[in-house]
Design an enzyme around this catalytic site. Structure first.
Site, short mmCIF file in Angstrom:
data_model
loop_
_atom_site.label_atom_id
_atom_site.label_comp_id
_atom_site.label_asym_id
_atom_site.label_seq_id
_atom_site.Cartn_x
_atom_site.Cartn_y
_atom_site.Cartn_z
N SER A 108 -1.94 -2.33 3.12
CA SER A 108 -1.89 -2.76 1.83
C SER A 108 -1.38 -1.85 0.95
O SER A 108 -1.96 -0.74 0.92
CB SER A 108 -3.15 -3.72 1.42
OG SER A 108 -2.84 -3.62 -0.28
N TYR A 131 4.40 -2.94 -3.36
CA TYR A 131 4.54 -3.78 -4.81
C TYR A 131 5.36 -2.86 -5.52
O TYR A 131 5.20 -1.54 -5.43
CB TYR A 131 3.22 -3.83 -5.41
CG TYR A 131 2.15 -4.86 -5.16
CD1 TYR A 131 2.78 -6.28 -5.25
CD2 TYR A 131 1.10 -4.54 -4.48
CE1 TYR A 131 1.66 -7.16 -4.45
CE2 TYR A 131 0.36 -5.73 -3.91
CZ TYR A 131 0.65 -7.05 -4.07
OH TYR A 131 -0.24 -7.82 -3.62
N THR A 157 6.43 -7.32 -1.16
CA THR A 157 5.81 -8.52 -1.49
C THR A 157 6.75 -8.86 -2.76
O THR A 157 6.93 -8.29 -3.65
CB THR A 157 4.30 -8.31 -2.07
OG1 THR A 157 3.66 -7.98 -0.81
CG2 THR A 157 3.85 -9.64 -2.66
N LYS A 229 8.16 -10.60 1.74
CA LYS A 229 6.92 -11.62 1.98
C LYS A 229 6.79 -12.38 0.79
O LYS A 229 6.53 -11.71 -0.42
CB LYS A 229 5.61 -10.79 2.27
CG LYS A 229 4.30 -11.29 2.25
CD LYS A 229 3.02 -10.23 2.68
CE LYS A 229 1.80 -10.99 2.57
NZ LYS A 229 1.23 -11.37 1.38
N HIS A 253 0.68 -16.01 -0.68
CA HIS A 253 -0.06 -14.83 -0.97
C HIS A 253 -1.42 -15.24 -0.88
O HIS A 253 -2.47 -15.27 -1.82
CB HIS A 253 0.07 -14.66 -2.54
CG HIS A 253 -0.24 -13.15 -3.09
ND1 HIS A 253 0.64 -12.48 -3.11
CD2 HIS A 253 -1.37 -12.25 -2.93
CE1 HIS A 253 0.46 -10.92 -3.35
NE2 HIS A 253 -0.89 -11.13 -3.24
#
Length: 364
Positions: A108, A131, A157, A229, A253
């Site tokens: 992450s 991100y 993402t 994603k 998500h």
């Protein structure tokens, strides 16, 4: 002495007893009324399996490849935030378990261990989830650091122009700590007396102007393969192919963004059909059994990613718990393959499953 968990779901109840309520709710809850959260699980139950008999299944081969990397099974570890809230060893424990299971961990962007700490803890294939911040230089810095130290792909993402309304986090006033990856770049610590600190951070930091042309920006700063994603429609799958991404992850998500978005497995075929084999399609959301993995593969997924169960295993038993969760799913997948007459991953085809409309039609 409590009995050892015998399936992935039993880790969740043990995690609930161990974790502080704020952290358990953060990991477990979905957006608003949590309809999509329930649907992610229930949609799998509406798919049935068509077993074939009298097939030689004395040897089962679950191995597969993804972007040239060989995996022991088509089960990856999904990006989930802040593992140290679940266990003191954090993402290092998760990475060690992933390497031991011979699979890929997607780290992450909001990890509590640095990307360097995770890279140096073991030999394994790792992707970095991304991100895009309003301060693009922050995101670019992490991408380039990851590429230098051996991460093998970027997972962008794309479903978070704003953070979904996660009411448990609002009630609990969920904290947003300073994350070491961003030291010297930007503050991720948010102090708020009202609502969720995580939501406040996202509102302050995430770039809501992100759009398809920005795939070109990302290509300009890295030579790594790029997967996106958060795709749930054929239209977006087509755009993804057109802009040249290297893979798609069908994801809502973890049902944490838009409530009443579809369950991921319910739209998997639409995306797979649109892509037409040009790039790999993966799926996350609702994987709790090896039969879920089997169903996703039969509907066209190259592999699946597992999020919450990994966190539950981590909370309960650290690295060993993550290892147990992944191996439980692998064992169940192997059994499903044997009982359906599928000795290898390539034998798992669309004819292996029926969806609910097909079942209704077959009864006419």
């Amino acid at each position: 002495m409590a009995a050892e968990p015998v399936n992935v779901n039993e880790f969740q109840e043990l995690a609930r007893k161990i974790l502080p309520k704020m952290y358990y709710d953060f990991y477990t809850s979905g957006a608003e009324d949590q309809h999509t959260l329930r649907e992610n699980l229930e949609a799998f139950s509406r798919i049935t399996i068509r077993p074939r008999v009298l097939v030689d299944v004395s040897r089962i081969d679950m191995s597969t490849t993804l972007l040239g990397h060989k995996l022991s099974a088509p089960i990856l570890i999904a990006p989930t935030a802040m593992h140290k809230l679940a266990h003191p060893d954090g993402e290092i424990a998760t990475a060690n378990a992933a390497a031991a299971c011979d699979t890929i961990m997607v780290l992450s962007f909001m990890s509590t261990c640095t990307i360097e700490e995770v890279a140096s803890c073991c030999n394994g294939v790792r992707f970095l989830q991304l991100y895009v911040f309003k301060k693009r230089e922050v995101s670019a810095s992490l991408v380039q650091r990851a590429e230098r130290i051996g991460y093998k792909a970027i997972v962008l993402t794309v479903d978070t122009p704003r953070l979904g309304r996660r009411e448990a986090d609002i009630k609990n006033k969920m904290i947003s700590p300073q994350l070491k990856n961003f030291d010297g770049l930007v503050s991720t610590e948010v102090s708020t007396d009202e609502g969720s600190g995580v939501e406040a951070l996202a509102l302050r930091a995430f770039d809501s102007s992100l759009c398809w042309k920005d795939i070109g920006w990302l290509r300009s700063i890295t030579k790594l393969p790029i997967l996106i994603k958060g795709v749930l429609t054929g239209e977006d799958a087509r755009k993804a192919v057109e802009v040249g991404v290297d893979g798609i992850i069908v994801s809502n998500h973890g049902a944490r963004q838009l409530d009443f978005a579809p369950a991921t497995v319910s739209v998997l075929e639409e995306v797979v059909s649109t892509v037409g084999g040009k790039i790999p399609v993966l799926l996350d959301g609702g994987i709790r059994r090896g039969t879920d993995v089997f169903k996703a593969l039969a509907l066209g997924a190259k592999a699946v990613l597992v999020g919450r169960p990994v966190i539950y295993g981590l909370a309960v038993k650290g690295e060993h718990g993550v290892n147990r969760v992944v191996n439980m799913l692998k064992d169940e997948l192997e059994l499903a393959m044997a009982l359906t007459g599928c000795p290898s991953i390539k034998d798992i085809t669309r004819s292996c499953v029926r969806t609910k409309p097909e079942r209704s039609f077959s009864m006419l």
